[in-house]
Design a protein around this motif. Sequence first.
Motif, short mmCIF file in Angstrom:
data_model
loop_
_atom_site.label_atom_id
_atom_site.label_comp_id
_atom_site.label_asym_id
_atom_site.label_seq_id
_atom_site.Cartn_x
_atom_site.Cartn_y
_atom_site.Cartn_z
N ILE A 10 0.85 -1.19 0.00
CA ILE A 10 0.00 0.00 0.00
C ILE A 10 0.88 1.23 0.00
O ILE A 10 1.93 1.26 0.65
N GLY A 17 -6.32 6.85 2.92
CA GLY A 17 -5.52 5.65 3.00
C GLY A 17 -5.85 4.78 4.20
O GLY A 17 -5.66 3.56 4.17
N TYR A 20 -8.42 2.21 3.09
CA TYR A 20 -7.81 1.12 2.34
C TYR A 20 -7.00 0.22 3.27
O TYR A 20 -7.02 -1.01 3.13
N ARG A 23 -9.24 -2.21 5.17
CA ARG A 23 -9.67 -3.32 4.33
C ARG A 23 -8.52 -4.30 4.09
O ARG A 23 -8.71 -5.53 4.07
N LEU A 79 -1.97 -1.10 -3.65
CA LEU A 79 -3.09 -0.21 -3.38
C LEU A 79 -2.59 1.23 -3.40
O LEU A 79 -1.59 1.55 -2.77
N PRO A 81 -4.18 4.72 -2.55
CA PRO A 81 -5.18 5.67 -2.07
C PRO A 81 -4.57 7.05 -1.83
O PRO A 81 -4.55 7.55 -0.69
N GLU A 104 -7.34 4.55 -6.17
CA GLU A 104 -8.54 5.28 -5.77
C GLU A 104 -9.01 6.17 -6.92
O GLU A 104 -8.22 6.59 -7.76
N GLY A 131 -11.19 2.62 -7.78
CA GLY A 131 -12.00 2.58 -6.58
C GLY A 131 -13.34 3.29 -6.66
O GLY A 131 -13.71 4.00 -5.71
N GLN A 133 -16.48 2.47 -5.93
CA GLN A 133 -17.03 1.30 -5.25
C GLN A 133 -18.47 0.96 -5.63
O GLN A 133 -18.86 -0.20 -5.60
N ARG A 302 -17.80 -0.68 -0.39
CA ARG A 302 -16.35 -0.82 -0.36
C ARG A 302 -15.94 -2.24 -0.02
O ARG A 302 -14.97 -2.77 -0.56
N PHE A 306 -13.56 -4.70 -2.44
CA PHE A 306 -12.35 -5.45 -2.05
C PHE A 306 -12.56 -6.95 -2.21
O PHE A 306 -11.62 -7.67 -2.58
#
Length: 406
Positions: A10, A17, A20, A23, A79, A81, A104, A131, A133, A302, A306
Amino acid sequence: MPRTPPRAAIIGVSGYGKIYLERLLHHAARGDFEIAAATVINRGEEQAACAELEARGAMIYGDYHQMLEAQAGQLDLVLIPTGIHWHARMTLAALAAGANVLVEKPLAATVQDVRAIRETAPASGRFVAVGFQDIYVEENLAVKRRLVEGMLGRLRRIRGRGLWPRDDAYYARNDWAGRVRLDREWVLDSPLANALSHFLNLALFLAGDAVESSASPVAVEAELYRARPIESYDTAAVRATTRSGAEICFYASHSCAEAVEPELEIEGDGGTASWSVAGGWRLRSAREGESTLPARGETQARREMFARLVRRLHDPRTFVCGPEIAAEHILCVNGAHAAVPVRDVPAAYVESRRAGPRSAPQPVITGVAAQIDRAFAAGRLLHESGCPWASPAGKLSLENFPAFPP
């Protein structure tokens, strides 16, 4: 095929963030991921997050280039974000390091950055998911399938709106909020590109003529306004014409006293459909009668995003919101910026309001909710519906839009 479990990293654990990261940690606890690495540029402010990541065996880096260079060929997923102006360069760097990507929204700031991602991802053999969602929600995908099958006949128009108040803290939370450019990088932050972008993008997706594609806007009319001293706009009305001839009308504001939760109204030759964040779907089809589908809140949406991402790592047939879908949103946003300058709302129509007893006064456009309600009901732009502070829209063809600015 990815490793078992896939190795994830990430970039950024602050601000959005954190969502994210939550998750990622959830799925790591389930055994869906091994967290290999994280980029944290403000470790002193995120000691707890770094401690939890290191306890799971993750390496912490202070620069994403260093992370991707050290982990090249060893990551299955990155990831991203981060701020809008970082999306394209970080996505391209992650693809070059051999990783799939969840970035994102929006996919990037400009159509040329989107094009670079669309060209790079297939050649890398990796996928890019965006992202947005709401597109991942099964009920929304079920409606999309029914629309493609002709439940409402030929689509004529989709109207959408959302009013979410945003205070000074929102615009002060980082160095790019409300900006058009930051140094030499395009940002183009706005309600249509950021907070309320989910719903403009969802409207374009629902208007697409195939289950896994969005409608292509070929022209856009736009009115862009600001009530606060920012570079970009905080209030907008846009009307996009798609290649199939359908209209997408969307209205958004952050300079409002109270929230009006996002909603969409779909009109076809053979029926109508309405959707809202709180109420879900209500479908009225001349062919199929009336039906409803439940709402899925932001948190649940969301989670579904994921969950699909995890499945996509193992099954390439799993649907995700890819660059081809997200590209149409950026074309519309870039086109709006290119069509018309951002105009200041006249001071006579801006008042200071407090969101609460301890909050500072915030600029609010007087009666903006009522003005948008009138325009939304008629499917017209603000200046067409008699809004006293509105100016004529700018209009632009998007048939040949190779770069922003065009």
